[in-house]
Design an enzyme around this catalytic site. Structure first.
Site, PDB file in Angstrom:
ATOM      1  N   GLU A 140       0.834  -1.219   0.000  1.00  0.00           N
ATOM      2  CA  GLU A 140       0.000   0.000   0.000  1.00  0.00           C
ATOM      3  C   GLU A 140       0.858   1.254   0.000  1.00  0.00           C
ATOM      4  OE1 GLU A 140      -2.254  -1.494   3.405  1.00  0.00           O
ATOM      5  OE2 GLU A 140      -4.067  -1.101   2.256  1.00  0.00           O
ATOM      6  N   GLU A 173      -3.793  -9.494   3.959  1.00  0.00           N
ATOM      7  CA  GLU A 173      -4.562  -9.167   5.159  1.00  0.00           C
ATOM      8  C   GLU A 173      -5.712 -10.140   5.395  1.00  0.00           C
ATOM      9  OE1 GLU A 173      -3.440  -7.066   2.953  1.00  0.00           O
ATOM     10  OE2 GLU A 173      -2.778  -5.212   3.875  1.00  0.00           O
TER      11      GLU A 173
HETATM   12  N1  T1G Z   1       4.366  -7.321  11.728  1.00  0.00           N
HETATM   13  C1  T1G Z   1       5.091  -7.652  12.831  1.00  0.00           C
HETATM   14  N2  T1G Z   1       6.039  -8.632  12.857  1.00  0.00           N
HETATM   15  C2  T1G Z   1       6.231  -9.305  11.706  1.00  0.00           C
HETATM   16  C3  T1G Z   1       5.511  -9.028  10.515  1.00  0.00           C
HETATM   17  C4  T1G Z   1       4.543  -7.977  10.572  1.00  0.00           C
HETATM   18  N3  T1G Z   1       3.840  -7.617   9.498  1.00  0.00           N
HETATM   19  N4  T1G Z   1       5.937  -9.892   9.560  1.00  0.00           N
HETATM   20  C5  T1G Z   1       6.887 -10.654  10.121  1.00  0.00           C
HETATM   21  N5  T1G Z   1       7.075 -10.307  11.405  1.00  0.00           N
HETATM   22  C6  T1G Z   1       8.032 -10.883  12.338  1.00  0.00           C
HETATM   23  C7  T1G Z   1       7.719 -12.344  12.639  1.00  0.00           C
HETATM   24  O1  T1G Z   1       6.778 -12.428  13.699  1.00  0.00           O
HETATM   25  C8  T1G Z   1       9.082 -12.856  13.042  1.00  0.00           C
HETATM   26  O2  T1G Z   1       9.314 -12.391  14.374  1.00  0.00           O
HETATM   27  C9  T1G Z   1      10.029 -12.076  12.138  1.00  0.00           C
HETATM   28  O3  T1G Z   1       9.314 -10.902  11.713  1.00  0.00           O
HETATM   29  C10 T1G Z   1      10.441 -12.853  10.919  1.00  0.00           C
HETATM   30  O4  T1G Z   1       9.220 -13.286  10.323  1.00  0.00           O
HETATM   31  C11 T1G Z   1      -2.608  -1.744   7.092  1.00  0.00           C
HETATM   32  C12 T1G Z   1      -3.285  -4.137   8.102  1.00  0.00           C
HETATM   33  C13 T1G Z   1       7.383 -11.126   5.477  1.00  0.00           C
HETATM   34  C14 T1G Z   1       7.131 -13.308   4.249  1.00  0.00           C
HETATM   35  O5  T1G Z   1       0.713 -10.400   6.746  1.00  0.00           O
HETATM   36  O6  T1G Z   1       4.391 -13.123   5.658  1.00  0.00           O
HETATM   37  O7  T1G Z   1      -0.161  -4.553   6.635  1.00  0.00           O
HETATM   38  O8  T1G Z   1       9.634 -14.673  15.440  1.00  0.00           O
HETATM   39  O9  T1G Z   1       9.736 -15.735  10.518  1.00  0.00           O
HETATM   40  O10 T1G Z   1       9.945 -16.532   7.051  1.00  0.00           O
HETATM   41  O11 T1G Z   1      -3.332  -2.899   5.224  1.00  0.00           O
HETATM   42  O12 T1G Z   1       7.007 -12.693   7.914  1.00  0.00           O
HETATM   43  O13 T1G Z   1      11.614 -13.305  14.739  1.00  0.00           O
HETATM   44  O14 T1G Z   1      10.187 -12.557  16.676  1.00  0.00           O
HETATM   45  O15 T1G Z   1       7.838 -14.900   9.036  1.00  0.00           O
HETATM   46  O16 T1G Z   1      11.428 -14.579   6.293  1.00  0.00           O
HETATM   47  C15 T1G Z   1       0.313  -7.686   6.363  1.00  0.00           C
HETATM   48  C16 T1G Z   1       3.390 -11.164   7.412  1.00  0.00           C
HETATM   49  C17 T1G Z   1       0.270  -7.148   7.751  1.00  0.00           C
HETATM   50  C18 T1G Z   1       3.003 -10.340   6.174  1.00  0.00           C
HETATM   51  C19 T1G Z   1       8.912 -13.000   5.990  1.00  0.00           C
HETATM   52  N6  T1G Z   1       1.555  -8.398   6.154  1.00  0.00           N
HETATM   53  N7  T1G Z   1       4.735 -11.633   7.370  1.00  0.00           N
HETATM   54  O17 T1G Z   1       8.930 -14.400   6.229  1.00  0.00           O
HETATM   55  O18 T1G Z   1      10.240 -14.441   8.405  1.00  0.00           O
HETATM   56  S1  T1G Z   1      -1.252  -6.334   8.104  1.00  0.00           S
HETATM   57  C20 T1G Z   1       1.643  -9.727   6.391  1.00  0.00           C
HETATM   58  C21 T1G Z   1       5.121 -12.633   6.494  1.00  0.00           C
HETATM   59  C22 T1G Z   1      -1.179  -4.944   7.130  1.00  0.00           C
HETATM   60  C23 T1G Z   1      -2.339  -2.923   6.219  1.00  0.00           C
HETATM   61  C24 T1G Z   1      -2.473  -4.234   6.893  1.00  0.00           C
HETATM   62  C25 T1G Z   1       6.524 -13.119   6.664  1.00  0.00           C
HETATM   63  C26 T1G Z   1       7.475 -12.609   5.578  1.00  0.00           C
HETATM   64  P1  T1G Z   1      10.255 -13.278  15.376  1.00  0.00           P
HETATM   65  P2  T1G Z   1       9.197 -14.694   9.586  1.00  0.00           P
HETATM   66  P3  T1G Z   1      10.210 -15.060   6.947  1.00  0.00           P
END
Ligand code: T1G
Length: 692
Positions: free
Chosen positions: A105, A125
């Site tokens: 976004e 999301e």
């Molecule tokens: N927020 C907070 N922490 C996050 C995070 C996030 N979006 N994504 C990953 N982490 C943390 C995760 O908990 C872990 O922490 C570390 O980063 C490594 O993650 C307004 C509302 C990007 C493909 O849903 O899909 O934006 O265990 O082990 O395998 O419209 O993380 O080390 O303490 O997964 O390399 C939308 C979620 C959010 C993407 C990387 N975004 N993340 O994978 O590492 S809502 C998502 C992923 C939003 C807006 C809306 C994957 C990754 P720790 P990991 P990875």
């Protein structure tokens, strides 16, 4: 540490770099840093154009999921994106790696987007029970059209750099220096006096597009009655078509904020963090390294062994599938080939990929064929004598350092390890059937299993596309031990007065795809019957049906009737008469049960068993138990799993109900365990209970 670095390159270009490891989530300090930087460089007369880039392998993983539900901190993400989009100086996003959710976004609010070849752009999301909340539902339809945009946000899957370019989501794919390409493009826009805004794109919503969207939205809502974010997504996309941009943005924001507080989103966010927590093995630090796994062997070419071999092949790991005699081996290899051919027929696998995978699976007769394997997974008959013989032989055959894994569902991994001179190399790798499909992998930690064997098991599990969860040694480990409680509770309910279809209906209404009796008929009741006869357990109704040869679908009748091989069972009056007779024989006065009573009587004993598992240290944390039941038994993820669901019910209610059921049935094993009583008194939740 600066979370946003600002560099004025002196060439008229300002570079803003996000540095919030590990995935550059748009936490409050990052948003504030970016907002301040955009305003500052906007005022700097030496700056004509701006590029936003990021450190590390990800561009931006999204909003900071950990912030949801906490008091909002300004600037909100929509406020920040407004500042970017309104900038008079063109802002270009330089995207490497993932741009997910708020990250994508943010890029859409920029005036240009340049991607590297490894970029992946998506709005996932929906998987968190949300919808995009920072303009995604308004900008993406303006680029793609309503129907394609709705489809992309509904499945939440990313598109790669090439597809993004083809779809017009980005302006360029830089196959060399990404930053140089982004800088040049930003200056080009500045020279042309352009700051193109996605919000101004119009004319994408043709009559056909609107019709396609409405049809897709209606179907999506019909298929997901329990997920409020699906309807919210449809409403937001419809607003993109019908309302001015800012009004559409307001609809999106209102729906998004209400979803943040919705229990289904809280449950799905719990699952997100639970999956990451599961990777932390108690007592083992990041300094412990995995052993190299270059080749594998699977002992036993039955359904499980074949499925496990397919998992290795899918991960590109050569695997030797071993049987004790040629005929059994050929049958097993034939089943693997048939599985692949079925996938090809369905279109989910190309013939080329099938050949590649078959090329990685070698059949052999005799355990000696496992001599060179780095990991050997035993998937033989579920009988301790058989397994003892195999592990005794493998101890002589396997090379030093090879990991000796058993796929046993119930048996004592320590007793199996004791059949070898190398118990430190022995671990349980409990796959779930069908092994090439089900995500869950229970990694059973033996008393002497070495730390690097566990680390290797987790790394291997992830490479096989599984979700590894650490469990301790007990009968049935975690998943099957809890399943036994549900099965006993279901039988008790039948004798107390409920009928199979009533119980199954309550469970499917809760969100399961199938109820316990339809599942038993599908799997075949003879399997459980054999285990019960071996262990002396009783299940009066199922035992009686099995005595009559009514094993389920495979025999045309079980709990239900399956006329002419029907896939969906119908009520069987003979089964219902049998149940009534058994109740009478046990002197039980039958009564009716409401769906809520059925759910409580089925699931509270499971929660109680989960609490005992935590007390015994068999599971490391409550959320691991949630993951096991979501990924091994299809517990609906939008309720968060049995333990998260119980947290929401409240333990005072659960403890009181369990005491009442235990008194009514005389089943003392149903008495609430000490941990539950403690939570009932303290008002604490299981999520904060650290078992190990
Ligand atoms: N927020 C907070 N922490 C996050 C995070 C996030 N979006 N994504 C990953 N982490 C943390 C995760 O908990 C872990 O922490 C570390 O980063 C490594 O993650 C307004 C509302 C990007 C493909 O849903 O899909 O934006 O265990 O082990 O395998 O419209 O993380 O080390 O303490 O997964 O390399 C939308 C979620 C959010 C993407 C990387 N975004 N993340 O994978 O590492 S809502 C998502 C992923 C939003 C807006 C809306 C994957 C990754 P720790 P990991 P990875």
């Amino acid at each position: 540490m600066d979370l946003v670095r600002v560099e004025n390159r002196g060439t008229g270009l300002a570079l803003l770099t996000i540095a919030n490891p590990p995935v550059n989530a748009l936490a409050a300090p990052v948003r504030a840093g970016l907002a301040e930087a955009i305003v500052a460089v906007g005022r700097d007369p030496s700056v004509r154009a701006i590029v936003i880039a990021a450190d590390g392998k990800a561009f931006v993983a999204g909003a900071d999921i950990g912030e949801f539900g906490k008091p909002p901190v300004s600037p909100s993400l929509p406020d920040l994106l407004q500042i970017i989009e309104q900038s008079e100086k063109p802002v270009v996003a330089a995207i490497q790696g993932v741009a997910f959710g708020g990250g994508f976004e943010l890029a859409l609010a920029c005036h240009g987007r340049i991607v590297g070849p490894d970029a992946r752009l998506g709005l996932p999301e929906i998987k968190l029970g949300l919808i995009p909340g920072a303009g995604g539902t308004q900008r993406l339809p303006r680029l793609l059209g309503a129907a394609p945009a709705f489809a992309m946000m509904l499945d939440g899957k990313p598109v790669n750099a090439f597809k993004a370019l083809a779809l017009g989501l980005v302006d360029q794919l830089a196959d060399g220096d990404l930053l140089a390409a982004a800088n040049a493009y930003a200056l080009e826009l500045a020279d042309a006096g352009q700051s193109p805004q996605v919000r101004t794109r119009v004319g994408r919503f043709t009559t056909e597009d609107r019709a396609d969207f409405e049809a897709a939205a209606a179907e999506a809502i019909r298929r997901s009655p329990k997920l409020p974010n699906v309807a919210a997504l449809a409403e937001a996309v419809r607003a993109a078509m019908d309302l001015p941009f800012d009004e559409g943005l307001a609809v999106e924001r209102a729906r998004f904020l209400s979803l943040v507080d919705d229990p289904t989103s809280k449950a799905l966010r719990h699952v997100f963090f639970a999956e990451r927590a599961a990777g932390r093995i108690p007592g083992i630090g990041k300094e412990v390294k995995a052993r190299p796994i270059a080749q594998a062997a699977v002992i036993g070419a039955g359904t499980m062994g074949g499925g496990i071999a397919m998992s290795f092949a899918e991960a590109g790991i050569p695997v030797t599938l071993i049987e004790v005699e040629e005929a059994a081996l050929q049958t097993g290899l034939g089943r693997v080939r048939a599985n692949y051919e079925a996938s090809c027929k369905r279109g989910s696998l190309s013939v080329e990929d099938m050949k590649k995978r078959l090329g990685l699976i070698r059949g052999a007769v005799g355990l000696e064929a496992a001599a060179d394997a780095d990991v050997i997974v035993e998937a033989a008959f579920e009988e301790m004598g058989v397994k003892a013989g195999i592990f005794g032989a493998l101890d002589r055959i396997a090379k030093p350092g090879a990991i000796l894994a058993t796929n046993t569902s119930y048996l004592d991994v320590n007793a199996i390890a004791a059949c070898t001179s190398r118990p430190a190399d022995v671990v349980g790798l409990h796959f779930f059937s069908p092994a090439n499909i089900m995500r869950l992998l229970e990694v059973v930690r033996g008393a002497e299993t070495a730390p690097d064997v566990l680390v290797t098991s987790f790394e291997l599990g992830r490479k096989l596309g599984k979700l590894p969860v650490i469990v301790g040694v007990c009968h049935g480990f975690v998943g099957n031990r809890i399943l036994a409680k549900r099965s006993q509770a279901a039988e008790r309910l039948l004798l107390a007065g409920a009928l199979p279809h009533e119980i199954d209906a309550a469970v499917t209404d809760f969100g399961f795809r199938m109820g316990p009796f339809a599942m038993a008929d599908l799997a075949g009741q003879d399997i459980g019957w054999r285990v019960r006869k071996a262990t002396g357990a009783r299940a009066p109704v199922s035992d009686a049906l099995c005595e009559m040869g009514r094993f389920g679908q495979k025999t045309g009748r079980g709990f239900y009737l399956y006329p002419e091989g029907a896939r969906k069972g119908t009520r069987d009056p003979e089964t219902e008469a049998l149940i009534a007779r058994l109740s009478e024989e046990q002197g039980i006065a039958r009564r009716s049960f409401t769906p809520d009573e059925i759910i409580a009587r089925l699931f509270y004993p499971m929660v109680n068993e989960g609490a005992k598992i935590l007390e015994e240290g068999i599971a490391a944390r409550a959320s691991d138990i949630d993951l096991i039941w979501i990924n091994g038994y299809n517990w609906p993820a939008f309720t968060g799993g049995p333990m998260h669901w119980a947290d929401g019910i409240g333990f005072d209610r659960i403890v009181a109900a369990l005491d009442e059921i235990a008194t009514e049935t005389g089943e003392d094993s149903l008495r609430p365990t000490a941990l539950l009583r403690r939570l009932a008194e303290s008002g604490e939740v299981l999520a904060n209970v650290v078992a190990l």
